[in-house]
Write a protein that holds these residues in place. Structure first.
Motif, PDB file in Angstrom:
ATOM      1  N   THR A   4      38.186  37.077  68.687  1.00  0.00           N
ATOM      2  CA  THR A   4      38.069  37.110  67.241  1.00  0.00           C
ATOM      3  C   THR A   4      36.667  37.582  66.878  1.00  0.00           C
ATOM      4  O   THR A   4      35.683  37.054  67.394  1.00  0.00           O
ATOM      5  N   LEU A   5      36.578  38.598  66.026  1.00  0.00           N
ATOM      6  CA  LEU A   5      35.288  39.087  65.556  1.00  0.00           C
ATOM      7  C   LEU A   5      35.023  38.506  64.177  1.00  0.00           C
ATOM      8  O   LEU A   5      35.904  38.484  63.323  1.00  0.00           O
ATOM      9  N   VAL A   6      33.803  38.050  63.959  1.00  0.00           N
ATOM     10  CA  VAL A   6      33.415  37.433  62.693  1.00  0.00           C
ATOM     11  C   VAL A   6      32.342  38.292  62.043  1.00  0.00           C
ATOM     12  O   VAL A   6      31.311  38.580  62.657  1.00  0.00           O
ATOM     13  N   PHE A   7      32.594  38.724  60.809  1.00  0.00           N
ATOM     14  CA  PHE A   7      31.630  39.488  60.031  1.00  0.00           C
ATOM     15  C   PHE A   7      30.812  38.515  59.190  1.00  0.00           C
ATOM     16  O   PHE A   7      31.368  37.610  58.572  1.00  0.00           O
ATOM     17  N   SER A   8      29.480  38.725  59.127  1.00  0.00           N
ATOM     18  CA  SER A   8      28.630  37.793  58.383  1.00  0.00           C
ATOM     19  C   SER A   8      28.815  37.915  56.874  1.00  0.00           C
ATOM     20  O   SER A   8      28.501  36.992  56.140  1.00  0.00           O
ATOM     21  N   SER A  13      29.308  47.793  55.641  1.00  0.00           N
ATOM     22  CA  SER A  13      28.140  48.676  55.741  1.00  0.00           C
ATOM     23  C   SER A  13      26.834  47.911  55.910  1.00  0.00           C
ATOM     24  O   SER A  13      25.808  48.496  56.230  1.00  0.00           O
ATOM     25  N   ASN A  14      26.852  46.619  55.671  1.00  0.00           N
ATOM     26  CA  ASN A  14      25.672  45.763  55.827  1.00  0.00           C
ATOM     27  C   ASN A  14      26.131  44.391  56.311  1.00  0.00           C
ATOM     28  O   ASN A  14      26.377  43.493  55.522  1.00  0.00           O
ATOM     29  N   THR A  15      26.261  44.253  57.626  1.00  0.00           N
ATOM     30  CA  THR A  15      26.776  42.994  58.173  1.00  0.00           C
ATOM     31  C   THR A  15      26.359  42.852  59.629  1.00  0.00           C
ATOM     32  O   THR A  15      25.900  43.805  60.249  1.00  0.00           O
ATOM     33  N   THR A  16      26.519  41.661  60.153  1.00  0.00           N
ATOM     34  CA  THR A  16      26.424  41.450  61.588  1.00  0.00           C
ATOM     35  C   THR A  16      27.816  41.050  62.064  1.00  0.00           C
ATOM     36  O   THR A  16      28.600  40.460  61.324  1.00  0.00           O
ATOM     37  N   ILE A  17      28.118  41.400  63.304  1.00  0.00           N
ATOM     38  CA  ILE A  17      29.433  41.107  63.877  1.00  0.00           C
ATOM     39  C   ILE A  17      29.208  40.236  65.113  1.00  0.00           C
ATOM     40  O   ILE A  17      28.453  40.610  66.016  1.00  0.00           O
ATOM     41  N   HIS A  18      29.860  39.071  65.107  1.00  0.00           N
ATOM     42  CA  HIS A  18      29.718  38.096  66.188  1.00  0.00           C
ATOM     43  C   HIS A  18      31.077  37.828  66.806  1.00  0.00           C
ATOM     44  O   HIS A  18      32.101  38.050  66.185  1.00  0.00           O
ATOM     45  N   ARG A  19      31.048  37.286  68.034  1.00  0.00           N
ATOM     46  CA  ARG A  19      32.256  36.709  68.604  1.00  0.00           C
ATOM     47  C   ARG A  19      32.440  35.338  67.993  1.00  0.00           C
ATOM     48  O   ARG A  19      31.473  34.653  67.669  1.00  0.00           O
ATOM     49  N   ASP A  20      33.678  34.931  67.860  1.00  0.00           N
ATOM     50  CA  ASP A  20      33.961  33.605  67.313  1.00  0.00           C
ATOM     51  C   ASP A  20      33.888  32.579  68.443  1.00  0.00           C
ATOM     52  O   ASP A  20      34.869  32.268  69.086  1.00  0.00           O
ATOM     53  N   ASN A  21      32.663  32.095  68.683  1.00  0.00           N
ATOM     54  CA  ASN A  21      32.483  31.033  69.676  1.00  0.00           C
ATOM     55  C   ASN A  21      31.298  30.170  69.263  1.00  0.00           C
ATOM     56  O   ASN A  21      30.607  30.468  68.298  1.00  0.00           O
ATOM     57  N   ALA A  22      31.058  29.134  69.976  1.00  0.00           N
ATOM     58  CA  ALA A  22      30.012  28.181  69.592  1.00  0.00           C
ATOM     59  C   ALA A  22      28.617  28.806  69.621  1.00  0.00           C
ATOM     60  O   ALA A  22      27.751  28.452  68.838  1.00  0.00           O
ATOM     61  N   ALA A  23      28.384  29.760  70.504  1.00  0.00           N
ATOM     62  CA  ALA A  23      27.052  30.357  70.640  1.00  0.00           C
ATOM     63  C   ALA A  23      26.770  31.422  69.582  1.00  0.00           C
ATOM     64  O   ALA A  23      25.655  31.900  69.466  1.00  0.00           O
ATOM     65  N   GLN A  24      27.795  31.809  68.812  1.00  0.00           N
ATOM     66  CA  GLN A  24      27.641  32.875  67.808  1.00  0.00           C
ATOM     67  C   GLN A  24      26.999  34.113  68.442  1.00  0.00           C
ATOM     68  O   GLN A  24      25.968  34.597  67.999  1.00  0.00           O
ATOM     69  N   THR A  29      25.241  45.089  64.684  1.00  0.00           N
ATOM     70  CA  THR A  29      24.671  44.973  63.346  1.00  0.00           C
ATOM     71  C   THR A  29      24.873  46.309  62.649  1.00  0.00           C
ATOM     72  O   THR A  29      24.616  47.360  63.235  1.00  0.00           O
ATOM     73  N   ALA A  30      25.350  46.271  61.417  1.00  0.00           N
ATOM     74  CA  ALA A  30      25.495  47.480  60.598  1.00  0.00           C
ATOM     75  C   ALA A  30      24.544  47.366  59.418  1.00  0.00           C
ATOM     76  O   ALA A  30      24.520  46.335  58.744  1.00  0.00           O
ATOM     77  N   LYS A  31      23.734  48.407  59.211  1.00  0.00           N
ATOM     78  CA  LYS A  31      22.790  48.427  58.095  1.00  0.00           C
ATOM     79  C   LYS A  31      22.902  49.766  57.388  1.00  0.00           C
ATOM     80  O   LYS A  31      22.923  50.811  58.044  1.00  0.00           O
ATOM     81  N   THR A  32      22.963  49.732  56.081  1.00  0.00           N
ATOM     82  CA  THR A  32      22.937  50.960  55.288  1.00  0.00           C
ATOM     83  C   THR A  32      21.589  51.015  54.595  1.00  0.00           C
ATOM     84  O   THR A  32      21.184  50.061  53.929  1.00  0.00           O
ATOM     85  N   ILE A  33      20.903  52.146  54.808  1.00  0.00           N
ATOM     86  CA  ILE A  33      19.537  52.304  54.305  1.00  0.00           C
ATOM     87  C   ILE A  33      19.395  53.645  53.591  1.00  0.00           C
ATOM     88  O   ILE A  33      20.245  54.525  53.730  1.00  0.00           O
TER      89      ILE A  33
END
Length: 87
Positions: A4-8, A13-24, A29-33
């Motif tokens: 499972t992928l978790v978007f912050s 276009s501006n988010t971090t993507i983590h695995r869904d686990n206890a360690a996060q 990372t996606a950044k629009t500048i």
């Protein structure tokens, strides 16, 4: 095994993507500048290395760069299709 992928946030276009686990575990990372007058979305891996760049354009084709490859117009990389992802 499903991952499972978790978007912050709900803006891809501006988010971090983590695995869904206890360690996060940070995956991407996606950044629009703004670079001068250009809007650019950059995708970084967990080591902060650039994986891809997308330069947005209003009146002409966007420009994509994957890794260390030469930047290309989206129209030379992806072709229009009635069925998505079919060439």
């Amino acid at each position: 095994m499903a991952i499972t992928l978790v978007f912050s946030c709900d803006n891809p276009s501006n988010t971090t993507i983590h695995r869904d686990n206890a360690a996060q575990t940070l995956l991407y990372t996606a950044k629009t500048i703004l670079e001068g007058k250009k809007t650019v979305t950059v995708i970084y891996n967990h080591h902060n290395v650039v994986l891809a760049r997308l330069e947005w354009h209003e009146s002409m084709s966007d420009i994509v760069q994957l890794g260390d490859t030469k930047p290309r117009r989206m129209t030379s990389w992806m072709r229009p299709s009635v069925i998505p992802f079919v060439r």
